[in-house]
Design a protein around this motif. Sequence first.
Motif, PDB file in Angstrom:
ATOM      1  N   HIS A  38      37.614  32.202  34.880  1.00 47.11           N
ATOM      2  CA  HIS A  38      37.763  31.413  36.112  1.00 47.11           C
ATOM      3  C   HIS A  38      39.090  31.632  36.831  1.00 47.11           C
ATOM      4  O   HIS A  38      39.336  31.019  37.862  1.00 47.11           O
ATOM      5  N   PHE A  39      39.942  32.480  36.298  1.00 45.26           N
ATOM      6  CA  PHE A  39      41.199  32.807  36.959  1.00 45.26           C
ATOM      7  C   PHE A  39      41.135  34.256  37.417  1.00 45.26           C
ATOM      8  O   PHE A  39      40.957  35.167  36.603  1.00 45.26           O
ATOM      9  N   ILE A  40      41.252  34.458  38.716  1.00 46.81           N
ATOM     10  CA  ILE A  40      41.150  35.787  39.289  1.00 46.81           C
ATOM     11  C   ILE A  40      42.538  36.189  39.787  1.00 46.81           C
ATOM     12  O   ILE A  40      43.013  35.693  40.812  1.00 46.81           O
ATOM     13  N   LEU A  41      43.174  37.039  39.012  1.00 42.05           N
ATOM     14  CA  LEU A  41      44.556  37.445  39.271  1.00 42.05           C
ATOM     15  C   LEU A  41      44.579  38.733  40.077  1.00 42.05           C
ATOM     16  O   LEU A  41      43.882  39.696  39.757  1.00 42.05           O
ATOM     17  N   GLY A  42      45.376  38.723  41.138  1.00 43.60           N
ATOM     18  CA  GLY A  42      45.525  39.900  41.985  1.00 43.60           C
ATOM     19  C   GLY A  42      45.716  39.461  43.425  1.00 43.60           C
ATOM     20  O   GLY A  42      45.750  38.264  43.730  1.00 43.60           O
ATOM     21  N   GLU A  43      45.848  40.411  44.311  1.00 44.42           N
ATOM     22  CA  GLU A  43      46.011  40.097  45.725  1.00 44.42           C
ATOM     23  C   GLU A  43      44.727  39.455  46.239  1.00 44.42           C
ATOM     24  O   GLU A  43      43.655  40.068  46.175  1.00 44.42           O
ATOM     25  N   ILE A  44      44.819  38.237  46.722  1.00 43.60           N
ATOM     26  CA  ILE A  44      43.646  37.483  47.154  1.00 43.60           C
ATOM     27  C   ILE A  44      42.884  38.239  48.246  1.00 43.60           C
ATOM     28  O   ILE A  44      41.654  38.206  48.287  1.00 43.60           O
ATOM     29  N   ARG A  45      43.605  38.920  49.070  1.00 46.39           N
ATOM     30  CA  ARG A  45      42.980  39.717  50.139  1.00 46.39           C
ATOM     31  C   ARG A  45      41.965  40.707  49.552  1.00 46.39           C
ATOM     32  O   ARG A  45      40.942  41.009  50.155  1.00 46.39           O
ATOM     33  N   GLU A  46      42.238  41.204  48.374  1.00 45.96           N
ATOM     34  CA  GLU A  46      41.351  42.159  47.711  1.00 45.96           C
ATOM     35  C   GLU A  46      40.364  41.469  46.777  1.00 45.96           C
ATOM     36  O   GLU A  46      39.172  41.785  46.779  1.00 45.96           O
ATOM     37  N   THR A  47      40.831  40.541  45.977  1.00 45.32           N
ATOM     38  CA  THR A  47      39.962  39.933  44.965  1.00 45.32           C
ATOM     39  C   THR A  47      38.894  39.035  45.578  1.00 45.32           C
ATOM     40  O   THR A  47      37.768  38.999  45.082  1.00 45.32           O
ATOM     41  N   LEU A  48      39.203  38.318  46.654  1.00 46.19           N
ATOM     42  CA  LEU A  48      38.205  37.455  47.288  1.00 46.19           C
ATOM     43  C   LEU A  48      37.068  38.290  47.868  1.00 46.19           C
ATOM     44  O   LEU A  48      35.903  37.909  47.793  1.00 46.19           O
ATOM     45  N   ALA A  49      37.401  39.437  48.413  1.00 45.85           N
ATOM     46  CA  ALA A  49      36.390  40.301  49.030  1.00 45.85           C
ATOM     47  C   ALA A  49      35.373  40.815  48.015  1.00 45.85           C
ATOM     48  O   ALA A  49      34.230  41.081  48.377  1.00 45.85           O
ATOM     49  N   PHE A  50      35.771  40.928  46.749  1.00 54.19           N
ATOM     50  CA  PHE A  50      34.898  41.555  45.755  1.00 54.19           C
ATOM     51  C   PHE A  50      34.562  40.649  44.567  1.00 54.19           C
ATOM     52  O   PHE A  50      34.108  41.139  43.536  1.00 54.19           O
ATOM     53  N   CYS A  51      34.734  39.349  44.716  1.00 59.03           N
ATOM     54  CA  CYS A  51      34.541  38.422  43.596  1.00 59.03           C
ATOM     55  C   CYS A  51      33.096  37.980  43.404  1.00 59.03           C
ATOM     56  O   CYS A  51      32.787  37.302  42.429  1.00 59.03           O
ATOM     57  N   GLY A  52      32.206  38.352  44.297  1.00 60.76           N
ATOM     58  CA  GLY A  52      30.820  37.879  44.244  1.00 60.76           C
ATOM     59  C   GLY A  52      30.144  38.004  42.894  1.00 60.76           C
ATOM     60  O   GLY A  52      29.584  37.018  42.391  1.00 60.76           O
ATOM     61  N   PRO A  53      30.165  39.171  42.249  1.00 55.96           N
ATOM     62  CA  PRO A  53      29.483  39.282  40.958  1.00 55.96           C
ATOM     63  C   PRO A  53      30.050  38.339  39.890  1.00 55.96           C
ATOM     64  O   PRO A  53      29.304  37.827  39.061  1.00 55.96           O
ATOM     65  N   ARG A  54      31.339  38.096  39.927  1.00 52.12           N
ATOM     66  CA  ARG A  54      31.951  37.214  38.933  1.00 52.12           C
ATOM     67  C   ARG A  54      31.680  35.755  39.248  1.00 52.12           C
ATOM     68  O   ARG A  54      31.333  34.974  38.363  1.00 52.12           O
ATOM     69  N   VAL A  55      31.826  35.373  40.498  1.00 53.20           N
ATOM     70  CA  VAL A  55      31.622  33.974  40.899  1.00 53.20           C
ATOM     71  C   VAL A  55      30.133  33.636  40.852  1.00 53.20           C
ATOM     72  O   VAL A  55      29.757  32.529  40.470  1.00 53.20           O
ATOM     73  N   GLY A  56      29.301  34.559  41.268  1.00 51.87           N
ATOM     74  CA  GLY A  56      27.870  34.417  41.086  1.00 51.87           C
ATOM     75  C   GLY A  56      27.095  33.650  42.129  1.00 51.87           C
ATOM     76  O   GLY A  56      25.893  33.808  42.228  1.00 51.87           O
ATOM     77  N   ALA A  57      27.718  32.808  42.905  1.00 51.67           N
ATOM     78  CA  ALA A  57      26.999  32.001  43.897  1.00 51.67           C
ATOM     79  C   ALA A  57      27.938  31.674  45.046  1.00 51.67           C
ATOM     80  O   ALA A  57      29.158  31.653  44.865  1.00 51.67           O
ATOM     81  N   PRO A  58      27.385  31.402  46.209  1.00 51.22           N
ATOM     82  CA  PRO A  58      28.236  30.968  47.320  1.00 51.22           C
ATOM     83  C   PRO A  58      28.928  29.643  46.982  1.00 51.22           C
ATOM     84  O   PRO A  58      28.386  28.817  46.249  1.00 51.22           O
ATOM     85  N   ALA A  59      30.109  29.452  47.543  1.00 52.63           N
ATOM     86  CA  ALA A  59      30.942  28.287  47.215  1.00 52.63           C
ATOM     87  C   ALA A  59      30.560  27.050  48.018  1.00 52.63           C
ATOM     88  O   ALA A  59      30.306  27.129  49.215  1.00 52.63           O
ATOM     89  N   ALA A  60      30.557  25.922  47.336  1.00 50.11           N
ATOM     90  CA  ALA A  60      30.373  24.632  47.988  1.00 50.11           C
ATOM     91  C   ALA A  60      31.671  24.184  48.654  1.00 50.11           C
ATOM     92  O   ALA A  60      31.655  23.509  49.681  1.00 50.11           O
ATOM     93  N   LEU A  61      32.798  24.578  48.076  1.00 46.74           N
ATOM     94  CA  LEU A  61      34.108  24.164  48.579  1.00 46.74           C
ATOM     95  C   LEU A  61      35.094  25.311  48.416  1.00 46.74           C
ATOM     96  O   LEU A  61      35.125  25.958  47.370  1.00 46.74           O
ATOM     97  N   LEU A  62      35.859  25.549  49.459  1.00 46.58           N
ATOM     98  CA  LEU A  62      36.946  26.510  49.413  1.00 46.58           C
ATOM     99  C   LEU A  62      38.208  25.791  49.871  1.00 46.58           C
ATOM    100  O   LEU A  62      38.239  25.224  50.957  1.00 46.58           O
ATOM    101  N   HIS A  63      39.225  25.805  49.017  1.00 50.26           N
ATOM    102  CA  HIS A  63      40.520  25.207  49.354  1.00 50.26           C
ATOM    103  C   HIS A  63      41.532  26.335  49.505  1.00 50.26           C
ATOM    104  O   HIS A  63      41.851  27.033  48.541  1.00 50.26           O
ATOM    105  N   ASN A  64      41.996  26.531  50.731  1.00 48.87           N
ATOM    106  CA  ASN A  64      42.984  27.563  51.034  1.00 48.87           C
ATOM    107  C   ASN A  64      44.376  26.955  50.976  1.00 48.87           C
ATOM    108  O   ASN A  64      44.759  26.180  51.846  1.00 48.87           O
ATOM    109  N   ASP A  65      45.124  27.333  49.962  1.00 50.84           N
ATOM    110  CA  ASP A  65      46.479  26.818  49.786  1.00 50.84           C
ATOM    111  C   ASP A  65      47.480  27.969  49.782  1.00 50.84           C
ATOM    112  O   ASP A  65      48.443  27.973  49.027  1.00 50.84           O
ATOM    113  N   ILE A  66      47.225  28.989  50.626  1.00 49.98           N
ATOM    114  CA  ILE A  66      48.125  30.145  50.672  1.00 49.98           C
ATOM    115  C   ILE A  66      48.891  30.231  51.987  1.00 49.98           C
ATOM    116  O   ILE A  66      49.530  31.235  52.253  1.00 49.98           O
TER     117      ILE A  66
END
Length: 164
Positions: A74-102
Amino acid sequence: MSRLDSFIRRLTAQKLLIERAVELVRDVPGPVLELGLGMARTFDHMRTLMPERDIYAFDNVVVAPIDMLPDAHHFILGEIRETLAFCGPRVGAPAALLHNDIGSGDEIHNAATRAWLAPLVPKRMAPGGVVITSFTMDLPGYEKLPVPDGVSANRYHFYRAPRG
């Protein structure tokens, strides 16, 4: 305003927004995405409020206390610009909530972050999902929601994804 007052106002706003978002996504399936784990304060609050949800935390550095870290899945380490774009297979489903704290107090930094983040958000959101962000984002088709009482206007922004 003192830096302490500003810090307290920021944390209070985050708490109120997260608590309102939890209510709004009660019937929206999907995990939670926490962009910017930091010291894990908001992550810990969300996992306390939503113990049944998977919460994926993204960051490019580890600064949280070890006992506050999510497990390795559940911890995805790396540049968010890159990891968010390709996290679909790991996360597995669309998000109900996204909290942007960057975001930051630097509008140039926020503008640059907004430019790459806004196009990625809709690809990760479930219909009816909620986005909390410290800066405005152009999210076509999203409804801009009013922030709860106690949150200063333009301090945080609250969006709901189209219902489908």
